[in-house]
Design a protein around this motif. Structure first.
Motif, PDB file in Angstrom:
ATOM      1  N   HIS A  62       0.663  -1.207  -0.047  1.00 51.23           N
ATOM      2  CA  HIS A  62      -0.036   0.230   0.216  1.00 51.23           C
ATOM      3  C   HIS A  62       1.033   1.399   0.038  1.00 51.23           C
ATOM      4  N   GLY A  63       0.716   2.163  -0.713  1.00 53.32           N
ATOM      5  CA  GLY A  63       1.222   3.353  -0.507  1.00 53.32           C
ATOM      6  C   GLY A  63       0.847   4.282   1.286  1.00 53.32           C
ATOM      7  N   ILE A  64       1.665   5.171   1.535  1.00 56.52           N
ATOM      8  CA  ILE A  64       0.887   5.876   2.663  1.00 56.52           C
ATOM      9  C   ILE A  64       1.374   7.133   2.618  1.00 56.52           C
ATOM     10  N   GLY A  65      -0.309   7.344   3.039  1.00 53.91           N
ATOM     11  CA  GLY A  65      -1.146   8.772   2.430  1.00 53.91           C
ATOM     12  C   GLY A  65      -0.019   9.309   1.232  1.00 53.91           C
ATOM     13  N   ASP A  66       0.469  10.490   1.241  1.00 55.45           N
ATOM     14  CA  ASP A  66       1.126  11.785   0.012  1.00 55.45           C
ATOM     15  C   ASP A  66       2.675  11.335   0.613  1.00 55.45           C
ATOM     16  N   SER A  67       2.935  10.274   0.807  1.00 56.91           N
ATOM     17  CA  SER A  67       4.200  10.854   0.721  1.00 56.91           C
ATOM     18  C   SER A  67       5.298   9.885  -0.076  1.00 56.91           C
ATOM     19  N   GLY A  68       4.785   9.509  -1.160  1.00 55.94           N
ATOM     20  CA  GLY A  68       5.510   8.119  -1.794  1.00 55.94           C
ATOM     21  C   GLY A  68       6.327   7.174  -1.839  1.00 55.94           C
ATOM     22  N   GLY A 308       7.078   6.975  12.676  1.00 57.61           N
ATOM     23  CA  GLY A 308       7.325   5.627  13.637  1.00 57.61           C
ATOM     24  C   GLY A 308       7.570   5.111  14.888  1.00 57.61           C
ATOM     25  N   ASN A 309       8.823   6.473  15.386  1.00 49.10           N
ATOM     26  CA  ASN A 309       8.991   6.276  16.086  1.00 49.10           C
ATOM     27  C   ASN A 309       8.947   6.331  18.045  1.00 49.10           C
ATOM     28  N   ARG A 310       7.436   6.328  17.494  1.00 48.08           N
ATOM     29  CA  ARG A 310       6.561   7.281  18.917  1.00 48.08           C
ATOM     30  C   ARG A 310       6.605   5.155  19.525  1.00 48.08           C
ATOM     31  N   ARG A 311       6.511   5.763  21.386  1.00 52.27           N
ATOM     32  CA  ARG A 311       7.160   4.334  22.226  1.00 52.27           C
ATOM     33  C   ARG A 311       5.997   4.202  23.160  1.00 52.27           C
ATOM     34  N   ASP A 312       5.052   5.443  22.810  1.00 54.81           N
ATOM     35  CA  ASP A 312       3.329   5.536  23.561  1.00 54.81           C
ATOM     36  C   ASP A 312       2.250   4.782  22.353  1.00 54.81           C
ATOM     37  N   THR A 313       2.930   3.129  21.983  1.00 56.02           N
ATOM     38  CA  THR A 313       1.568   2.722  21.182  1.00 56.02           C
ATOM     39  C   THR A 313       2.440   1.523  20.964  1.00 56.02           C
ATOM     40  N   ARG A 314       0.689   0.718  21.027  1.00 57.37           N
ATOM     41  CA  ARG A 314       1.962  -0.894  20.382  1.00 57.37           C
ATOM     42  C   ARG A 314       1.725  -0.677  19.227  1.00 57.37           C
ATOM     43  N   PHE A 315       0.847  -0.422  18.221  1.00 59.00           N
ATOM     44  CA  PHE A 315       0.229   0.133  17.020  1.00 59.00           C
ATOM     45  C   PHE A 315       1.665  -0.522  15.820  1.00 59.00           C
ATOM     46  N   PHE A 316       1.641  -0.909  15.345  1.00 58.50           N
ATOM     47  CA  PHE A 316       2.772  -1.455  13.718  1.00 58.50           C
ATOM     48  C   PHE A 316       1.704  -1.192  12.316  1.00 58.50           C
ATOM     49  N   PRO A 317       2.207  -0.542  11.783  1.00 63.05           N
ATOM     50  CA  PRO A 317       2.981   0.493  11.741  1.00 63.05           C
ATOM     51  C   PRO A 317       2.514   1.814  12.822  1.00 63.05           C
ATOM     52  N   ALA A 318       3.749   2.096  13.290  1.00 65.95           N
ATOM     53  CA  ALA A 318       2.713   3.560  13.944  1.00 65.95           C
ATOM     54  C   ALA A 318       2.366   4.498  13.573  1.00 65.95           C
ATOM     55  N   TYR A 319       2.497   4.724  12.243  1.00 64.55           N
ATOM     56  CA  TYR A 319       2.683   6.052  12.180  1.00 64.55           C
ATOM     57  C   TYR A 319       1.218   5.558  11.310  1.00 64.55           C
ATOM     58  N   ARG A 320       0.405   4.440  11.120  1.00 64.57           N
ATOM     59  CA  ARG A 320      -0.657   4.009  10.587  1.00 64.57           C
ATOM     60  C   ARG A 320      -2.274   4.191  11.973  1.00 64.57           C
ATOM     61  N   GLU A 321      -1.590   3.794  13.211  1.00 63.42           N
ATOM     62  CA  GLU A 321      -2.293   4.277  14.455  1.00 63.42           C
ATOM     63  C   GLU A 321      -4.217   4.692  13.783  1.00 63.42           C
ATOM     64  N   PRO A 322      -4.763   4.789  13.747  1.00 62.63           N
ATOM     65  CA  PRO A 322      -6.115   5.176  13.836  1.00 62.63           C
ATOM     66  C   PRO A 322      -6.481   6.438  14.816  1.00 62.63           C
ATOM     67  N   GLU A 323      -7.112   7.686  14.753  1.00 58.11           N
ATOM     68  CA  GLU A 323      -6.762   8.060  15.166  1.00 58.11           C
ATOM     69  C   GLU A 323      -7.793   8.269  16.282  1.00 58.11           C
ATOM     70  N   ALA A 324      -7.692   8.366  17.754  1.00 54.95           N
ATOM     71  CA  ALA A 324      -8.396   8.531  18.634  1.00 54.95           C
ATOM     72  C   ALA A 324     -10.066   9.003  18.607  1.00 54.95           C
ATOM     73  N   GLY A 325     -11.074   8.296  18.842  1.00 53.53           N
ATOM     74  CA  GLY A 325     -12.502   9.206  18.049  1.00 53.53           C
ATOM     75  C   GLY A 325     -13.195   8.720  17.105  1.00 53.53           C
TER      76      GLY A 325
END
Length: 325
Positions: A62-68, A308-325
Motif C-alpha cells: 500500500h501507499g503511505i498517504g501522499d508520502s510517495g 514511526g518511532n513513537r513509544r506510546d503505542t504498540r500499534f505497528f506501524p505506528a504512523y498508521r495508528e487510527p486517530e482516537a475518536g
C-alpha cells in the motif's frame, strides 16, 4: 514471475516481486490462490541467498498517504510464509538486506502451531484450541444450552465450501454482517458476498449453518484447513436468535469435524487478551497456542520521518495508528 537476481555469498537479501503472491502459494488455505484473490494479495516477499530461496510471504502493498512511500502487510488470518528451504533456524530480520524491497515496513502474521518464519517476533496473543488428542472440554452451561437448542429443533448443517449455494452464502453473509454491525467492527471486517464465494471455492473449506426450527439461518461459521489444522475463520449470529446462542451449536459441530479428521481446531482469540470473546472460546478449548507477529522496519530513516518511532503505542506501524475518536 518477475525476474530477480539473488545476491551471492553470505549476504542474504529480501526482494519484492510483483506476482500476486504466486511465489508464496502452497496447498494450505492461508497461502492458497483462492484466499490470495479474495484478500487482494499483490506481491511476494522472497528471502534468499546463493543457496536459493528460503521462504516467500504473500503481501498486500500500500501507499503511505501522499508520502510517495510504500509499506506492506500479510493478508488476514495466519498465512506466515511458504518455506522453500527448511533451515535449522529462521532468518533474523535484523541481519537481512531490505533495501531492494523499496518498503518502509512490513507487518507479518505468522502461522499457528509451527515454528515462526522469522527469528524473534511478538507474541501478540494466544488462540484457543481444541486438541482431539486431549480430553474434550466444553463448559457445562454451554453443553446444557447446546442440548436445549437441539431439543427445540435447532440443527447444524456442515457444508463443503465448493458445494455451497447462493442461498447458503447469502444467509451466512446476512448473519455475519449483522454481527459485525452489532459489535461496531472496523470496516476491514465487512465483506461483500463475493468474498465468501471466493474463499469457499477452496476445496478444504466448510460452511456451518445453524438452522432454527423454522429453517432460518440462526448462526454460521466458515472453517478452513491450513498447516495441518482446522481454523475457525469467520462467523456470526442473527440478532433475533442471539438469546438462544445457537453459535454454541456451530462450534460444537466444528469440534466434531476436528475429531473426525484427528487434527487440532484453532478457535482464535479475542479482540484483546482476556476479553469476553476470548472467554467464550475458552469455554470450548482444551489447549492454546501463541499467535506470533513480526514488525519489520525495512527503512529506519523513512520510518522515523513518518513518525514511526513513537513509544506510546504498540500499534505497528505506528504512523498508521487510527486517530482516537
Amino acid at each position: 514471475m518477475a525476474e530477480r537476481a539473488l545476491i551471492t555469498g553470505d549476504h542474504r537479501v529480501a526482494q519484492l516481486v510483483d506476482d500476486a503472491g504466486r511465489a508464496a502459494e502452497t496447498d494450505d488455505f492461508f497461502r492458497s490462490r483462492a484466499f490470495y484473490e479474495a484478500e487482494g494479495v499483490s506481491h511476494s516477499l522472497i528471502v534468499g541467498g546463493d543457496s536459493g530461496d528460503e521462504l516467500a510471504l504473500p503481501l498486500l502493498v500500500h501507499g503511505i498517504g501522499d508520502s510517495g512511500q510504500l509499506d506492506a502487510i500479510t493478508p488476514y488470518g495466519y498465512p506466515g510464509a511458504a518455506i522453500r528451504v527448511d533451515r535449522s533456524s529462521p532468518p533474523d530480520p535484523g541481519a537481512l538486506d531490505w533495501s531492494a524491497t523499496g518498503l518502509v515496513s512490513i507487518f507479518v502474521r505468522d502461522r499457528i502451531g509451527h515454528a515462526p518464519c522469522f527469528a524473534g517476533g511478538t507474541r501478540r496473543s494466544a488462540v484457543q484450541v481444541h486438541d482431539p488428542s486431549r480430553k474434550r472440554q466444553i463448559r457445562t452451561r454451554f453443553a446444557e444450552q447446546i442440548r436445549q437448542n437441539e431439543r427445540l429443533g435447532y440443527h447444524v448443517e456442515a457444508l463443503p465450501g465448493p458445494s455451497t449455494t447462493v442461498e447458503h452464502r447469502l444467509s451466512f453473509h446476512s448473519v455475519y454482517t449483522e454481527t459485525m454491525r452489532g459489535v461496531e467492527a472496523a470496516e476491514r471486517y465487512f465483506f461483500e458476498p463475493d468474498y465468501f464465494k471466493a474463499i469457499l471455492e477452496y476445496e478444504r473449506s466448510w460452511l456451518f449453518l445453524a438452522r432454527s426450527p423454522e429453517r432460518a439461518t440462526a448462526a454460521g461459521a466458515i472453517v478452513v484447513r491450513s498447516d495441518d489444522m482446522l481454523h475457525y475463520y469467520l462467523g456470526g449470529t442473527a440478532e433475533v436468535h442471539r438469546p438462544r446462542s445457537p453459535f454454541k451449536n456451530v462450534i460444537a459441530a466444528t469440534i466434531e469435524l476436528a475429531d473426525e479428521f484427528g487434527v487440532r481446531l484453532n478457535l482464535g482469540g479475542g479482540v484483546k487478551p482476556g476479553d469476553g470473546l476470548e472467554d467464550f472460546k475458552r469455554g470450548f478449548s482444551n489447549a492454546e497456542l501463541p499467535f506470533i507477529t513480526h514488525e519489520i522496519v525495512c527503512d529506519p530513516e523513512a520510518y522515523a520521518s513518518l513518525g514511526g518511532n513513537r513509544r506510546d503505542t504498540r500499534f505497528f506501524p505506528a504512523y498508521r495508528e487510527p486517530e482516537a475518536g
